[in-house]
Every structure is written in C-alpha cells, then in structure tokens.
Design a protein around this motif. Structure first.
Motif, PDB file in Angstrom:
ATOM      1  N   LEU A  61       0.938  -1.001   0.016  1.00 13.93           N
ATOM      2  CA  LEU A  61       0.094  -0.032  -0.224  1.00 13.93           C
ATOM      3  C   LEU A  61       0.960   1.256   0.046  1.00 13.93           C
ATOM      4  CD1 LEU A  61      -2.895  -0.962   2.626  1.00 13.93           C
ATOM      5  CD2 LEU A  61      -2.813  -0.990   0.022  1.00 13.93           C
ATOM      6  N   ASP A  62       1.180   1.914  -1.329  1.00 15.42           N
ATOM      7  CA  ASP A  62       1.903   2.803  -1.289  1.00 15.42           C
ATOM      8  C   ASP A  62       1.243   4.084  -1.959  1.00 15.42           C
ATOM      9  OD1 ASP A  62       1.996   2.112  -3.985  1.00 15.42           O
ATOM     10  OD2 ASP A  62       4.090   1.205  -3.951  1.00 15.42           O
ATOM     11  N   GLU A  63       1.940   5.017  -2.267  1.00 13.43           N
ATOM     12  CA  GLU A  63       1.272   6.250  -3.043  1.00 13.43           C
ATOM     13  C   GLU A  63       0.799   5.750  -4.328  1.00 13.43           C
ATOM     14  OE1 GLU A  63      -0.141   9.987  -2.747  1.00 13.43           O
ATOM     15  OE2 GLU A  63       1.248   8.989  -1.309  1.00 13.43           O
ATOM     16  N   GLU A  64       1.370   4.842  -5.052  1.00 17.00           N
ATOM     17  CA  GLU A  64       0.886   4.407  -6.289  1.00 17.00           C
ATOM     18  C   GLU A  64      -0.421   3.632  -6.165  1.00 17.00           C
ATOM     19  OE1 GLU A  64       2.038   1.807 -10.297  1.00 17.00           O
ATOM     20  OE2 GLU A  64       3.550   2.303  -8.378  1.00 17.00           O
ATOM     21  N   THR A  65      -0.732   2.893  -4.903  1.00 17.14           N
ATOM     22  CA  THR A  65      -1.938   2.245  -4.831  1.00 17.14           C
ATOM     23  C   THR A  65      -2.982   3.078  -4.801  1.00 17.14           C
ATOM     24  OG1 THR A  65      -0.645   0.436  -3.690  1.00 17.14           O
ATOM     25  CG2 THR A  65      -2.974   0.760  -3.309  1.00 17.14           C
ATOM     26  N   TRP A  66      -2.998   4.122  -3.592  1.00 15.97           N
ATOM     27  CA  TRP A  66      -3.857   5.257  -3.481  1.00 15.97           C
ATOM     28  C   TRP A  66      -4.173   6.041  -4.825  1.00 15.97           C
ATOM     29  CZ3 TRP A  66      -5.921   3.121   0.139  1.00 15.97           C
ATOM     30  CH2 TRP A  66      -5.256   2.366   1.428  1.00 15.97           C
ATOM     31  N   GLU A  67      -3.230   6.364  -5.900  1.00 15.27           N
ATOM     32  CA  GLU A  67      -3.524   6.804  -6.931  1.00 15.27           C
ATOM     33  C   GLU A  67      -4.316   6.035  -7.827  1.00 15.27           C
ATOM     34  OE1 GLU A  67      -0.018   8.337  -8.582  1.00 15.27           O
ATOM     35  OE2 GLU A  67       0.382   9.934  -6.863  1.00 15.27           O
ATOM     36  N   ARG A  68      -3.960   4.835  -7.910  1.00 13.39           N
ATOM     37  CA  ARG A  68      -4.673   3.865  -8.893  1.00 13.39           C
ATOM     38  C   ARG A  68      -6.245   3.617  -8.320  1.00 13.39           C
ATOM     39  NH1 ARG A  68      -2.139  -1.513  -9.695  1.00 13.39           N
ATOM     40  NH2 ARG A  68      -4.053  -1.994 -10.718  1.00 13.39           N
ATOM     41  N   LEU A  69      -6.330   3.606  -7.030  1.00 16.99           N
ATOM     42  CA  LEU A  69      -7.786   3.605  -6.281  1.00 16.99           C
ATOM     43  C   LEU A  69      -8.499   4.939  -6.635  1.00 16.99           C
ATOM     44  CD1 LEU A  69      -9.794   2.251  -5.041  1.00 16.99           C
ATOM     45  CD2 LEU A  69      -8.790   3.054  -2.887  1.00 16.99           C
ATOM     46  N   GLU A  70      -7.960   5.934  -6.724  1.00 18.92           N
ATOM     47  CA  GLU A  70      -8.678   7.326  -7.032  1.00 18.92           C
ATOM     48  C   GLU A  70      -8.980   7.286  -8.441  1.00 18.92           C
ATOM     49  OE1 GLU A  70      -6.193  10.412  -6.064  1.00 18.92           O
ATOM     50  OE2 GLU A  70      -6.821  10.634  -4.121  1.00 18.92           O
ATOM     51  N   GLU A  71      -8.192   6.659  -9.365  1.00 20.19           N
ATOM     52  CA  GLU A  71      -8.220   6.948 -10.920  1.00 20.19           C
ATOM     53  C   GLU A  71      -9.528   5.855 -11.050  1.00 20.19           C
ATOM     54  OE1 GLU A  71      -5.872   4.920 -14.461  1.00 20.19           O
ATOM     55  OE2 GLU A  71      -5.028   6.910 -13.512  1.00 20.19           O
ATOM     56  N   ALA A  72      -9.721   4.654 -10.513  1.00 20.93           N
ATOM     57  CA  ALA A  72     -10.683   3.674 -10.538  1.00 20.93           C
ATOM     58  C   ALA A  72     -11.854   4.260 -10.232  1.00 20.93           C
ATOM     59  CB  ALA A  72     -10.234   2.424  -9.932  1.00 20.93           C
ATOM     60  N   LEU A  73     -11.968   4.899  -9.012  1.00 21.34           N
ATOM     61  CA  LEU A  73     -13.171   5.237  -8.496  1.00 21.34           C
ATOM     62  C   LEU A  73     -13.865   6.628  -9.615  1.00 21.34           C
ATOM     63  CD1 LEU A  73     -12.635   5.419  -4.882  1.00 21.34           C
ATOM     64  CD2 LEU A  73     -14.060   3.983  -5.918  1.00 21.34           C
ATOM     65  N   ILE A  74     -12.776   7.417  -9.916  1.00 18.61           N
ATOM     66  CA  ILE A  74     -13.224   8.284 -11.047  1.00 18.61           C
ATOM     67  C   ILE A  74     -13.921   8.129 -12.091  1.00 18.61           C
ATOM     68  CG2 ILE A  74     -12.490  10.555 -12.078  1.00 18.61           C
ATOM     69  CD1 ILE A  74     -10.696  11.211  -9.782  1.00 18.61           C
ATOM     70  N   TYR A  75     -13.055   7.023 -12.707  1.00 17.32           N
ATOM     71  CA  TYR A  75     -13.481   6.437 -13.917  1.00 17.32           C
ATOM     72  C   TYR A  75     -15.188   5.710 -13.711  1.00 17.32           C
ATOM     73  CZ  TYR A  75      -9.358   7.040 -16.663  1.00 17.32           C
ATOM     74  OH  TYR A  75      -8.286   7.387 -17.497  1.00 17.32           O
ATOM     75  N   ALA A  76     -15.318   5.411 -12.595  1.00 11.24           N
ATOM     76  CA  ALA A  76     -16.631   4.697 -12.307  1.00 11.24           C
ATOM     77  C   ALA A  76     -17.683   5.959 -11.913  1.00 11.24           C
ATOM     78  CB  ALA A  76     -16.532   3.763 -11.347  1.00 11.24           C
ATOM     79  N   ASP A  77     -17.290   7.078 -12.042  1.00 16.82           N
ATOM     80  CA  ASP A  77     -18.118   8.370 -11.935  1.00 16.82           C
ATOM     81  C   ASP A  77     -18.312   8.333 -10.531  1.00 16.82           C
ATOM     82  OD1 ASP A  77     -18.386   9.139 -14.551  1.00 16.82           O
ATOM     83  OD2 ASP A  77     -20.128   7.701 -15.017  1.00 16.82           O
ATOM     84  N   VAL A  78     -17.598   8.145  -9.507  1.00 13.33           N
ATOM     85  CA  VAL A  78     -17.827   8.273  -8.077  1.00 13.33           C
ATOM     86  C   VAL A  78     -17.817   9.800  -7.930  1.00 13.33           C
ATOM     87  CG1 VAL A  78     -17.072   7.934  -5.769  1.00 13.33           C
ATOM     88  CG2 VAL A  78     -17.208   5.946  -7.465  1.00 13.33           C
ATOM     89  N   GLY A  79     -17.091  10.604  -8.660  1.00 11.72           N
ATOM     90  CA  GLY A  79     -17.061  11.889  -8.459  1.00 11.72           C
ATOM     91  C   GLY A  79     -15.743  12.374  -7.561  1.00 11.72           C
ATOM     92  N   ALA A  80     -14.863  13.404  -8.077  1.00  8.32           N
ATOM     93  CA  ALA A  80     -13.618  13.753  -7.670  1.00  8.32           C
ATOM     94  C   ALA A  80     -13.674  14.061  -6.046  1.00  8.32           C
ATOM     95  CB  ALA A  80     -13.223  15.067  -8.340  1.00  8.32           C
ATOM     96  N   LYS A  81     -14.590  14.662  -5.570  1.00  6.69           N
ATOM     97  CA  LYS A  81     -14.739  15.130  -4.151  1.00  6.69           C
ATOM     98  C   LYS A  81     -15.138  13.901  -3.229  1.00  6.69           C
ATOM     99  CE  LYS A  81     -16.929  18.526  -0.983  1.00  6.69           C
ATOM    100  NZ  LYS A  81     -17.477  17.398   0.063  1.00  6.69           N
TER     101      LYS A  81
END
Length: 205
Positions: A61-81
């Motif tokens: 669980l490093d910085e890249e992990t959280w960035e990938r998770l953020e990207e996946a959620l945004i692509y799923a239209d979860v919303g940036a905020k």
C-alpha cells in the motif's frame, strides 16, 4: 431501498401505499425497470470491482496504490470530491493499522461508498401539492428515461396530474425524448427554444 414503483412513492391514500389499479402493470413489469437498472450498471460494477481487487490485493500500500484507487473510482463516476474523501479515509485507517489486507480494505471501501450514497429518506413524498421532482446527473446516466418512467407511473398507476419541464435546453434530443414520454404518459411537456435559459423553463413548468 424501493424495489418497485409501489414502494417508491408516499401517497395520501390509507397507509400511504399505492392501490393497484386495473391499468397498473404486473408485478413483473413493475420490477422490470429496477432489474434493468441493476443490469445496466453491471459492467461498471464489475470493472470497478476488478480494478479495486487488483489495486488493494496486489503489492504494497504505497502512494501509487492510492492513486490507482482514485483513478478507478473517478472512472466509475464516483466524483472527484467523494473519491478524495473516501481514499483519504481509507489511507488514514490503513496507516493507523485499523485495516489490514485487501479484504478488509475492500469491505471498508464498500461501506464508505454506501454511507455517502445514502440521502436520508429513500422514498418520494407526493402528498404536497404540487410536488416537484428535480432530476440531475452527468450525461448518459439515464435521466431522460427515468423521468419518462416516473411520469408514466405517476400518471397511469397513481392517476396524478403530471407536468414535465424539459430544462435541458442545450440537447435537442433530450427534449424530443421527453415529448415522446409525455405522449405515452398523457402529460404536458413544457419546453423552451434551443439554448434558452433552463431556469425559465423550470419557472414556466
């Protein structure tokens, strides 16, 4: 969560339930819309689940992990905020040792998203006269079809007087679709010239 149209609306009828009219759709037809909605979301759900699994179950669980998770959620239209809030919370709890391993992280992610998705009362109270239902959302999420379904069931199943305000004045196809739904439901559709002020349409409606 409402499972069909009879569960969705709060009426002023005895018990607040929807009486079955002769013209009301069958149980299978009423549940069909919600089943199709779940099916239409299936690809997005499966793609997100696969990416989350690959992100949280593989490697450290490093910085890249959280960035990938953020990207996946945004692509799923979860919303940036919302994405930022959820990932920050997960990262904090993982660093504090509250969450260990992909299974706990995935479970907590689902829990946080479910909490944020709740809006309080899951029903639509149509007892006030008039009742205004405002439908908003990003492109391609089924707003126009949902409005049409709402109008049809309010008119045909509940016998309510319905007026649709076609406030998406910048997309001609949306207005045309709503007009067709209005014809099916037997209700008026208020519209304005292309590119006109959406607020003016809402006011007229």
């Amino acid at each position: 969560m409402a499972r069909d149209w009879t569960d969705l609306f709060i009426t002023d009828r005895p018990g607040g339930t929807v009486a079955q009219a002769e013209a009301a759709p069958s149980e299978e037809e009423r549940r069909g819309f919600f089943r199709r909605l779940r099916q239409n979301m299936r690809k997005t759900r499966e793609a997100l689940a696969a990416e989350v699994h690959a992100t949280l179950f593989e490697g450290d669980l490093d910085e890249e992990t959280w960035e990938r998770l953020e990207e996946a959620l945004i692509y799923a239209d979860v919303g940036a905020k919302t994405t930022a809030e959820v990932v920050e919370r997960l990262e904090q709890e993982a660093q504090e040792g509250q969450l260990v391993g992909g299974e706990q992280l995935t479970g907590r992610l689902a829990e946080l998203l479910a909490q944020l998705a709740r809006t309080g009362d899951e029903h639509i109270d149509i007892r006030p006269k008039p009742t205004v239902i405002l439908v908003v959302g990003v492109n391609g999420t089924g707003k126009t079809t949902s409005i049409g379904k709402l109008a049809w069931h309010l008119r045909k199943t509940l016998g309510q007087e319905v007026v649709i305000g076609a406030a998406d004045t910048f997309r001609a196809a949306a207005v045309e679709q709503l007009e067709r739904w209005g014809e099916r439901a037997g209700c008026d559709v208020i519209k304005g010239p292309p590119g006109s002020d959406p607020g003016a349409v809402a006011y007229d409606a």
